[in-house]
Scaffold this active site. Structure first.
Site, short mmCIF file in Angstrom:
data_model
loop_
_atom_site.label_atom_id
_atom_site.label_comp_id
_atom_site.label_asym_id
_atom_site.label_seq_id
_atom_site.Cartn_x
_atom_site.Cartn_y
_atom_site.Cartn_z
N GLY A 11 1.24 -1.42 -0.04
CA GLY A 11 0.22 -0.16 0.04
C GLY A 11 1.10 0.98 -0.07
O GLY A 11 1.93 1.38 0.56
N THR A 140 4.92 0.80 6.26
CA THR A 140 3.69 0.77 6.68
C THR A 140 3.16 1.84 7.71
O THR A 140 4.00 1.76 8.43
CB THR A 140 3.06 -1.23 7.35
OG1 THR A 140 2.07 -1.17 7.73
CG2 THR A 140 4.24 -1.00 7.93
N ASP A 142 0.84 0.62 9.62
CA ASP A 142 0.46 -0.04 10.41
C ASP A 142 1.38 -0.73 11.39
O ASP A 142 1.11 -0.52 13.09
CB ASP A 142 0.04 -1.67 10.16
CG ASP A 142 -0.67 -1.33 8.65
OD1 ASP A 142 -1.62 -0.54 8.91
OD2 ASP A 142 -1.16 -2.34 8.06
N ARG A 186 -4.21 -3.21 9.65
CA ARG A 186 -4.34 -4.39 9.73
C ARG A 186 -4.17 -4.81 11.23
O ARG A 186 -5.73 -5.47 11.68
CB ARG A 186 -3.10 -4.82 8.84
CG ARG A 186 -2.67 -6.05 8.53
CD ARG A 186 -3.06 -6.32 6.70
NE ARG A 186 -2.78 -6.10 6.04
CZ ARG A 186 -2.81 -5.06 5.13
NH1 ARG A 186 -4.04 -5.87 4.61
NH2 ARG A 186 -1.75 -4.98 3.78
N ARG A 282 -23.31 7.12 15.75
CA ARG A 282 -23.05 6.95 14.40
C ARG A 282 -21.54 6.68 14.05
O ARG A 282 -20.87 6.53 15.03
CB ARG A 282 -22.82 8.73 14.10
CG ARG A 282 -24.30 9.52 13.87
CD ARG A 282 -25.03 9.62 13.21
NE ARG A 282 -26.28 9.93 13.37
CZ ARG A 282 -27.86 9.45 14.32
NH1 ARG A 282 -27.31 8.97 14.91
NH2 ARG A 282 -28.17 9.83 13.94
O1 F6P Z 1 -1.25 -2.19 5.08
C1 F6P Z 1 -1.54 -1.01 5.54
C2 F6P Z 1 -2.86 -0.74 4.94
O2 F6P Z 1 -3.90 0.50 4.78
C3 F6P Z 1 -3.76 -2.23 6.38
O3 F6P Z 1 -3.96 -0.52 7.21
C4 F6P Z 1 -5.53 -1.68 5.68
O4 F6P Z 1 -6.02 -3.01 6.22
C5 F6P Z 1 -4.29 -2.21 4.62
O5 F6P Z 1 -3.47 -1.27 3.89
C6 F6P Z 1 -5.88 -1.75 2.97
O6 F6P Z 1 -5.51 -2.25 1.62
P1 F6P Z 1 -6.14 -1.66 0.07
O7 F6P Z 1 -5.74 -0.49 -0.02
O8 F6P Z 1 -5.52 -2.50 -0.24
O9 F6P Z 1 -7.32 -1.13 0.28
#
Ligand code: F6P
Length: 364
Positions: A11, A140, A142, A186, A282
């Site tokens: 990503g 990342t 994450d 994630r 919400r």
């Molecule tokens: O690993 C980075 C991340 O943004 C995660 O936090 C998330 O679950 C995932 O990638 C989303 O991936 P995509 O851009 O494929 O929807």
């Protein structure tokens, strides 16, 4: 002239361009190195015609604060699992790694800097084992790589998530509502935990600790007196109630090793209602806003440190390793070490103690 290839995989993440710029700037001090980038991770090498670009100082001028990656990325496929469509419309994958290494040799590539998260570094390790001179750079939002204190992009994501909590609290307080914010991460709860502390949320639900919905509801109710009160909940995308599975958006995408997580904020809203919550609720899903836009200064600096170190590792032939931040130093760790285990929030983590200390409830 020697050639170093930069690849950005997985990503996109704030700070990728700052790494690219730092590699190019550091390399420009050496007379005999040219830096090239593969377009869309390793796909640029695998495609016909090859898609690579020369990255010189002109090309990277002023990109340190730009989000995304100027050489593009993908979290689908890769040299070991290249997706192909079968005649019957189904998909399968083929291993094109050997072909790719041959092509890299033909292109005169002497070293590779692979910027990416766990999936990308697994590819780095496999390519290294096949004889490729490769170095990993951890990326990342994450922050789930245990071999480094921080990955760049994480602090920017936390900043964006915190600003979201800051905004949602206004509506929560004005309307006496329960506001649920779903954040990414994630299978690691770092973004949620940090944003909950920084934003002053009352409840934080993390993937590492499945929650008891009745306890969450009790805590919500305690915050209301005769319907006056409000609650901000930060929930990580893969948090779940005890005994439940992750909330996913759809089946796996072709060539993407991960299930697409998302939608847990709504699941939690329904669980609270079913458990008897009478307050207005919400939900907000922050989604890719957390990965977009400009990196904050912290991430630009870390990314720049990583870029300079990565190229210096190339110069020192330190292949098969990943750049790592071990406060206060930028060091290198073996790719083997990188892949051992993810960095998850542990119950006795210092930040958990801080969070509990300021009254944040974890649904336990
Ligand atoms: O690993 C980075 C991340 O943004 C995660 O936090 C998330 O679950 C995932 O990638 C989303 O991936 P995509 O851009 O494929 O929807």
């Amino acid at each position: 002239m020697k050639r170093c290839l930069i690849v950005t995989g997985g990503g996109d993440c704030p700070g990728l361009n700052a790494v690219i710029r730092a590699v190019v700037k550091r390399a420009s001090k050496e007379r005999d190195w040219e830096i090239v980038g593969s377009i869309e991770a390793f796909n640029g090498i695998l495609r016909e015609p090859t898609e690579i670009v020369i990255l010189d100082e002109k090309k990277v001028e002023g990109i340190h604060y730009r989000g995304g990656t100027i050489i593009q990325t993908t979290n689908r496929g890769g040299p070991f699992a290249w997706p192909i469509k079968n005649k019957d419309g189904t998909w399968s994958t083929v291993d094109r790694s050997e072909e790719m290494l041959r092509k890299m040799q033909y292109l005169g590539i002497d070293a590779v800097i692979n910027i990416g998260g766990d999936g990308s570094q697994r590819i780095s390790k496999q390519l290294f084992d096949m004889g490729c001179n490769i170095i990993g750079v951890p990326k990342t939002i994450d922050n789930d790589l245990s071999a480094t204190d921080f990955t760049f992009g994480f602090q920017t994501a936390v900043q964006i998530a915190t600003e979201a909590v800051d905004k949602l609290v206004t509506t929560a307080a004005s309307h006496n509502r329960v506001m649920i914010l779903e954040v990414m991460g994630r299978y690691a709860g770092w973004i949620a935990l940090n944003a909950a502390i920084a934003g002053g949320a009352e409840i934080c639900l993390l993937p590492e600790f499945p929650y008891d919905i009745n306890k969450v509801l009790d805590n919500v109710n305690q915050r209301f007196e005769r319907n006056r009160g409000f609650v901000n909940i930060v929930i990580s995308e893969s948090a779940r109630a005890i005994g439940k599975d992750y909330t996913t958006l759809s089946e796996k995408e072709i060539g993407n090793e991960h299930r697409r997580l998302g939608g847990v904020a709504n699941v939690l809203m329904h669980e609270l209602k079913e458990a008897g919550c009478e307050h207005s609720i919400r939900t907000t899903v922050l989604g890719h806003l957390q990965r977009g836009g400009i990196p904050i200064a912290y991430d630009r600096i870390l990314a720049t440190q990583f870029g300079v170190k990565a190229f210096e590792m190339v110069l020192n032939n330190e292949f098969g390793k990943m750049v790592s931040y071990r406060h206060p130093n930028i060091v290198s760790v073996s790719l083997e070490e990188v892949l051992k285990q993810p960095k998850l929030v542990e119950a006795d983590a210092s930040l958990m103690n801080t969070a509990r200390g300021v009254g944040i409830h974890f649904g336990d």
